[in-house]
Design a protein around this motif. Structure first.
Motif, PDB file in Angstrom:
ATOM      1  N   TRP A   1      -5.074  -9.993   3.593  1.00  0.00           N
ATOM      2  CA  TRP A   1      -6.104  -8.938   3.428  1.00  0.00           C
ATOM      3  C   TRP A   1      -7.438  -9.434   3.986  1.00  0.00           C
ATOM      4  O   TRP A   1      -8.088  -8.748   4.774  1.00  0.00           O
TER       5      TRP A   1
ATOM      6  N   PHE B   1     -16.721   3.374  -2.118  1.00  0.00           N
ATOM      7  CA  PHE B   1     -16.845   2.044  -2.728  1.00  0.00           C
ATOM      8  C   PHE B   1     -17.774   1.146  -1.895  1.00  0.00           C
ATOM      9  O   PHE B   1     -18.699   0.517  -2.423  1.00  0.00           O
ATOM     10  N   TRP B   2     -17.539   1.095  -0.576  1.00  0.00           N
ATOM     11  CA  TRP B   2     -18.359   0.199   0.258  1.00  0.00           C
ATOM     12  C   TRP B   2     -19.787   0.718   0.393  1.00  0.00           C
ATOM     13  O   TRP B   2     -20.729  -0.075   0.495  1.00  0.00           O
TER      14      TRP B   2
ATOM     15  N   LYS C   1     -12.330   7.321  -0.892  1.00  0.00           N
ATOM     16  CA  LYS C   1     -12.742   6.495  -2.036  1.00  0.00           C
ATOM     17  C   LYS C   1     -13.223   5.127  -1.559  1.00  0.00           C
ATOM     18  O   LYS C   1     -14.209   4.596  -2.081  1.00  0.00           O
ATOM     19  N   MET C   2     -12.524   4.564  -0.570  1.00  0.00           N
ATOM     20  CA  MET C   2     -12.931   3.238  -0.091  1.00  0.00           C
ATOM     21  C   MET C   2     -14.268   3.297   0.660  1.00  0.00           C
ATOM     22  O   MET C   2     -15.062   2.353   0.592  1.00  0.00           O
TER      23      MET C   2
ATOM     24  N   HIS D   1      -1.010 -12.384  -0.068  1.00  0.00           N
ATOM     25  CA  HIS D   1      -1.547 -11.045   0.205  1.00  0.00           C
ATOM     26  C   HIS D   1      -3.066 -11.085   0.316  1.00  0.00           C
ATOM     27  O   HIS D   1      -3.641 -10.430   1.185  1.00  0.00           O
ATOM     28  N   PHE D   2      -3.693 -11.854  -0.574  1.00  0.00           N
ATOM     29  CA  PHE D   2      -5.154 -11.986  -0.472  1.00  0.00           C
ATOM     30  C   PHE D   2      -5.552 -12.623   0.850  1.00  0.00           C
ATOM     31  O   PHE D   2      -6.506 -12.190   1.496  1.00  0.00           O
TER      32      PHE D   2
ATOM     33  N   ALA E   1       2.071   2.140  -3.378  1.00  0.00           N
ATOM     34  CA  ALA E   1       1.093   2.617  -4.359  1.00  0.00           C
ATOM     35  C   ALA E   1       0.455   3.943  -3.958  1.00  0.00           C
ATOM     36  O   ALA E   1      -0.039   4.679  -4.817  1.00  0.00           O
TER      37      ALA E   1
ATOM     38  N   ILE F   1     -15.303 -10.482  -4.383  1.00  0.00           N
ATOM     39  CA  ILE F   1     -14.475  -9.568  -5.177  1.00  0.00           C
ATOM     40  C   ILE F   1     -13.019 -10.051  -5.186  1.00  0.00           C
ATOM     41  O   ILE F   1     -12.357 -10.048  -6.230  1.00  0.00           O
TER      42      ILE F   1
ATOM     43  N   TYR G   1     -19.674   5.655  -5.682  1.00  0.00           N
ATOM     44  CA  TYR G   1     -18.477   5.158  -6.394  1.00  0.00           C
ATOM     45  C   TYR G   1     -18.904   4.596  -7.738  1.00  0.00           C
ATOM     46  O   TYR G   1     -19.840   3.800  -7.802  1.00  0.00           O
TER      47      TYR G   1
ATOM     48  N   LEU H   1       1.526  -8.870  -6.366  1.00  0.00           N
ATOM     49  CA  LEU H   1       0.319  -9.327  -5.671  1.00  0.00           C
ATOM     50  C   LEU H   1       0.145 -10.842  -5.820  1.00  0.00           C
ATOM     51  O   LEU H   1       0.138 -11.355  -6.925  1.00  0.00           O
TER      52      LEU H   1
ATOM     53  N   HIS I   1      -5.333  -3.163  -9.150  1.00  0.00           N
ATOM     54  CA  HIS I   1      -4.754  -4.405  -8.627  1.00  0.00           C
ATOM     55  C   HIS I   1      -3.915  -5.132  -9.668  1.00  0.00           C
ATOM     56  O   HIS I   1      -2.898  -5.725  -9.336  1.00  0.00           O
TER      57      HIS I   1
ATOM     58  N   PHE J   1       0.830  -1.206   0.000  1.00  0.00           N
ATOM     59  CA  PHE J   1       0.000   0.000   0.000  1.00  0.00           C
ATOM     60  C   PHE J   1       0.865   1.257   0.000  1.00  0.00           C
ATOM     61  O   PHE J   1       0.569   2.222  -0.705  1.00  0.00           O
TER      62      PHE J   1
HETATM   63  C1  HEM Z   1      -7.334   0.206  -4.474  1.00  0.00           C
HETATM   64  C2  HEM Z   1      -4.243  -3.086  -2.726  1.00  0.00           C
HETATM   65  C3  HEM Z   1      -7.831  -6.287  -2.266  1.00  0.00           C
HETATM   66  C4  HEM Z   1     -10.981  -2.818  -3.451  1.00  0.00           C
HETATM   67  C5  HEM Z   1      -6.197  -0.420  -4.032  1.00  0.00           C
HETATM   68  C6  HEM Z   1      -4.892   0.187  -3.998  1.00  0.00           C
HETATM   69  C7  HEM Z   1      -4.031  -0.728  -3.499  1.00  0.00           C
HETATM   70  C8  HEM Z   1      -4.776  -1.926  -3.230  1.00  0.00           C
HETATM   71  C9  HEM Z   1      -2.532  -0.551  -3.272  1.00  0.00           C
HETATM   72  C10 HEM Z   1      -4.566   1.631  -4.426  1.00  0.00           C
HETATM   73  C11 HEM Z   1      -4.134   1.662  -5.851  1.00  0.00           C
HETATM   74  C12 HEM Z   1      -3.821   3.071  -6.297  1.00  0.00           C
HETATM   75  O1  HEM Z   1      -4.516   4.031  -5.891  1.00  0.00           O
HETATM   76  O2  HEM Z   1      -2.885   3.202  -7.086  1.00  0.00           O
HETATM   77  C13 HEM Z   1      -4.942  -4.246  -2.470  1.00  0.00           C
HETATM   78  C14 HEM Z   1      -4.354  -5.478  -1.983  1.00  0.00           C
HETATM   79  C15 HEM Z   1      -5.360  -6.383  -1.865  1.00  0.00           C
HETATM   80  C16 HEM Z   1      -6.590  -5.716  -2.270  1.00  0.00           C
HETATM   81  C17 HEM Z   1      -2.868  -5.671  -1.625  1.00  0.00           C
HETATM   82  C18 HEM Z   1      -5.335  -7.835  -1.437  1.00  0.00           C
HETATM   83  C19 HEM Z   1      -4.327  -8.655  -1.754  1.00  0.00           C
HETATM   84  C20 HEM Z   1      -9.008  -5.627  -2.494  1.00  0.00           C
HETATM   85  C21 HEM Z   1     -10.337  -6.199  -2.347  1.00  0.00           C
HETATM   86  C22 HEM Z   1     -11.218  -5.196  -2.680  1.00  0.00           C
HETATM   87  C23 HEM Z   1     -10.448  -4.018  -3.036  1.00  0.00           C
HETATM   88  C24 HEM Z   1     -10.636  -7.637  -1.924  1.00  0.00           C
HETATM   89  C25 HEM Z   1     -12.728  -5.218  -2.683  1.00  0.00           C
HETATM   90  C26 HEM Z   1     -13.440  -5.855  -1.781  1.00  0.00           C
HETATM   91  C27 HEM Z   1     -10.275  -1.729  -3.896  1.00  0.00           C
HETATM   92  C28 HEM Z   1     -10.866  -0.526  -4.484  1.00  0.00           C
HETATM   93  C29 HEM Z   1      -9.816   0.339  -4.788  1.00  0.00           C
HETATM   94  C30 HEM Z   1      -8.597  -0.334  -4.361  1.00  0.00           C
HETATM   95  C31 HEM Z   1     -12.360  -0.273  -4.723  1.00  0.00           C
HETATM   96  C32 HEM Z   1      -9.919   1.720  -5.437  1.00  0.00           C
HETATM   97  C33 HEM Z   1      -9.800   1.569  -6.963  1.00  0.00           C
HETATM   98  C34 HEM Z   1      -9.977   2.914  -7.652  1.00  0.00           C
HETATM   99  O3  HEM Z   1      -8.976   3.635  -7.786  1.00  0.00           O
HETATM  100  O4  HEM Z   1     -11.123   3.256  -8.008  1.00  0.00           O
HETATM  101  N1  HEM Z   1      -6.100  -1.711  -3.555  1.00  0.00           N
HETATM  102  N2  HEM Z   1      -6.288  -4.423  -2.634  1.00  0.00           N
HETATM  103  N3  HEM Z   1      -9.123  -4.317  -2.913  1.00  0.00           N
HETATM  104  N4  HEM Z   1      -8.912  -1.574  -3.837  1.00  0.00           N
HETATM  105 FE1  HEM Z   1      -7.610  -3.004  -3.261  1.00  0.00          FE
END
Ligand code: HEM
Length: 125
Positions: A84, A51-52, A47-48, A80-81, A35, A111, A62, A76, A70, A32
């Motif tokens: 998380w 989203f929720w 944003k999160m 990691h999953f 990124a 998801i 959202y 990844l 991702h 995180f």
């Molecule tokens: C955005 C990591 C799982 C939903 C992001 C970002 C990171 C990340 C680093 C920011 C990316 C950026 O702004 O450049 C991860 C990791 C996960 C994971 C390491 C598990 C291994 C999930 C899951 C969900 C989710 C399971 C949904 C239930 C989102 C959403 C965004 C996001 C909605 C925003 C996307 C956008 O820019 O509109 N995630 N994520 N993520 N993640 Fe995850």
């Protein structure tokens, strides 16, 4: 006392509680932090919450596409999953009544699964 219903306040506390843990987690924090620069965290958390809110409360807060962010993380992997999801489960079980915790968890699991499939496909596995 625990709030009984799912509303914007509960979404807010889940999202903030969850990312507080993420940011202290030795496995996930580096991903995180790689990124999201420190000054961008408030907008990531907003944003999160959006989203929720859109996902579980059917608001229109959202309309982004979660997958590309991702696909853009080359390291990844399954571990990691798993981490998380286990942090997410702990968070919702602590903060929400069981029915609400299940709503969050069920959606997160689905998801996460779709991300895993898409990542494998994208990498040609
Ligand atoms: C955005 C990591 C799982 C939903 C992001 C970002 C990171 C990340 C680093 C920011 C990316 C950026 O702004 O450049 C991860 C990791 C996960 C994971 C390491 C598990 C291994 C999930 C899951 C969900 C989710 C399971 C949904 C239930 C989102 C959403 C965004 C996001 C909605 C925003 C996307 C956008 O820019 O509109 N995630 N994520 N993520 N993640 Fe995850």
């Amino acid at each position: 006392p625990l709030p009984a219903v799912l509303d914007e306040a509960m979404v807010h506390s889940v999202v903030h509680g969850f990312y507080d843990r993420i940011r202290k987690d030795e496995l996930l924090a580096p991903i995180f932090d790689g990124a999201i620069p420190p000054q961008d965290w408030p907008s990531h958390l907003d944003k999160m919450c959006a989203f929720w809110s859109a996902t579980l409360l059917r608001t229109d807060r959202y309309d982004g596409r979660p997958l590309p962010a991702h696909l853009a993380i080359p390291e990844l992997a399954e571990e990691h999953f798993r981490r998380w999801l286990s942090l997410f489960r702990d968070t919702v079980e602590q903060l929400c009544p069981p029915e609400v915790a299940n709503l969050f968890l069920d959606r997160a699991l689905r998801i996460a699964h779709s991300f895993r499939l898409a990542i494998a496909f994208h990498r040609g596995e």
